[in-house]
Design an enzyme around this catalytic site. Structure first.
Site, PDB file in Angstrom:
ATOM      1  N   LYS A  62       0.878  -1.166   0.000  1.00 39.74           N
ATOM      2  CA  LYS A  62       0.000   0.000   0.000  1.00 39.74           C
ATOM      3  C   LYS A  62       0.915   1.214   0.000  1.00 39.74           C
ATOM      4  O   LYS A  62       1.641   1.464   0.957  1.00 39.74           O
ATOM      5  CB  LYS A  62      -0.907   0.024   1.231  1.00 39.74           C
ATOM      6  N   ASN A  97      -9.246   2.073   9.817  1.00 41.11           N
ATOM      7  CA  ASN A  97      -8.529   1.663  11.016  1.00 41.11           C
ATOM      8  C   ASN A  97      -9.011   2.418  12.251  1.00 41.11           C
ATOM      9  O   ASN A  97      -9.511   1.832  13.196  1.00 41.11           O
ATOM     10  CB  ASN A  97      -7.025   1.874  10.841  1.00 41.11           C
ATOM     11  N   THR A  98      -8.886   3.746  12.236  1.00 40.16           N
ATOM     12  CA  THR A  98      -9.179   4.544  13.422  1.00 40.16           C
ATOM     13  C   THR A  98     -10.609   4.373  13.896  1.00 40.16           C
ATOM     14  O   THR A  98     -10.869   4.345  15.106  1.00 40.16           O
ATOM     15  CB  THR A  98      -8.885   6.030  13.137  1.00 40.16           C
TER      16      THR A  98
END
Length: 258
Positions: A95, A207-208
């Site tokens: 990525k 993610n967060t």
């Protein structure tokens, strides 16, 4: 199912590895969300860690690893970290993140394009993180990336998809090259993930939103359901929007007043 570079995944949700209070919570979130691929920041990976201190020992066996170049600010830095990831983790998948501003964390499009071109030549499977920019998206497709990953909004902001119309344009561009579109960054809750999928995204990377939720495991499960629901809605085709009301019951044969 989601297919990237010839590899097929049943789940269209990808989670990260950062910000969890501990590795046990991280693993529980992966299981709750049923994810098949996770992204791992190479700069935060301790190659010398042993046992439970090694994050790789908390990632379920068979899970696809997508190392990322988070924290890189130049093409040269991203190239170096990508090569390190391929050597250390035995995968050509990367990525690609090249950040252009330390405050907003928006990616540097020019450096991202230059790095992507070089990595593709070196045989990497490149998934670039980019601003919602259709022109850059097309240029990245031209150099041979494996997917297009525009942000919904600034990373970690939780503001959701801020420009849905541009995301739809980028989706059309990616589709014309036979490439999947992954909305990456900005998702704050399940409804944001559903909106991204309803716009036609092939997957969502976040993610967060899970790691910083009051109950990360429940949020992970919610994200799984949201991505599924959003994809079903996209495939079903939403009703047209109308300025005026349209009766849901037939008006013919309505009993009138005397």
């Amino acid at each position: 199912m989601l297919t990237i570079a010839g590899r097929t995944f049943e789940n269209r949700l990808v989670l990260g590895t950062g910000k969890y209070k501990d590795f046990a919570t991280m693993k529980a979130c992966y299981e709750a969300a049923r994810v098949e691929m996770v992204t791992l920041a190479v700069r935060r990976f301790d190659l010398s860690a042993q046992g439970e201190d090694n994050i790789l020992n908390w990632i379920p066996k068979g899970m696809a690893l997508l190392p990322n170049t988070a924290g890189c600010y130049t093409r040269e830095d991203a190239l170096r970290v990508s090569r390190l990831a391929r050597e250390a983790l035995d995968t050509p998948w990367i990525k690609l993140e090249v950040i252009g501003d330390p405050t907003s964390l928006y990616p540097d499009g020019e450096e991202t394009l230059r790095a992507a071109e070089e990595l593709v030549k070196e045989g990497f499977v490149v998934l670039p993180y980019l601003n919602a920019d259709p022109i850059l998206a097309r240029k990245l497709c031209d150099v041979g990336v494996a997917a297009i990953m525009p942000l919904g909004s600034a990373i970690g902001s939780g503001l959701g998809v801020q420009n849905p119309y541009v995301i739809q344009i980028i989706r059309e561009i990616a589709a014309s090259y036979g490439l999947p579109l992954v909305v990456d960054a900005g998702v704050g809750t399940a409804s944001d993930a559903a909106v991204a999928m309803e716009l036609g995204a092939d997957a969502v990377l976040l993610n967060t939103a899970v790691a910083e939720a009051a109950d990360p495991v429940r949020m992970a499960r919610a994200m799984d359901h949201a991505v599924q629901a959003g994809r079903l809605a996209f495939e079903a085709g939403r009703m047209p929007k109308r300025l005026y009301a349209s009766a849901s019951s037939p008006v013919a044969g309505v009993v009138g007043r005397n």
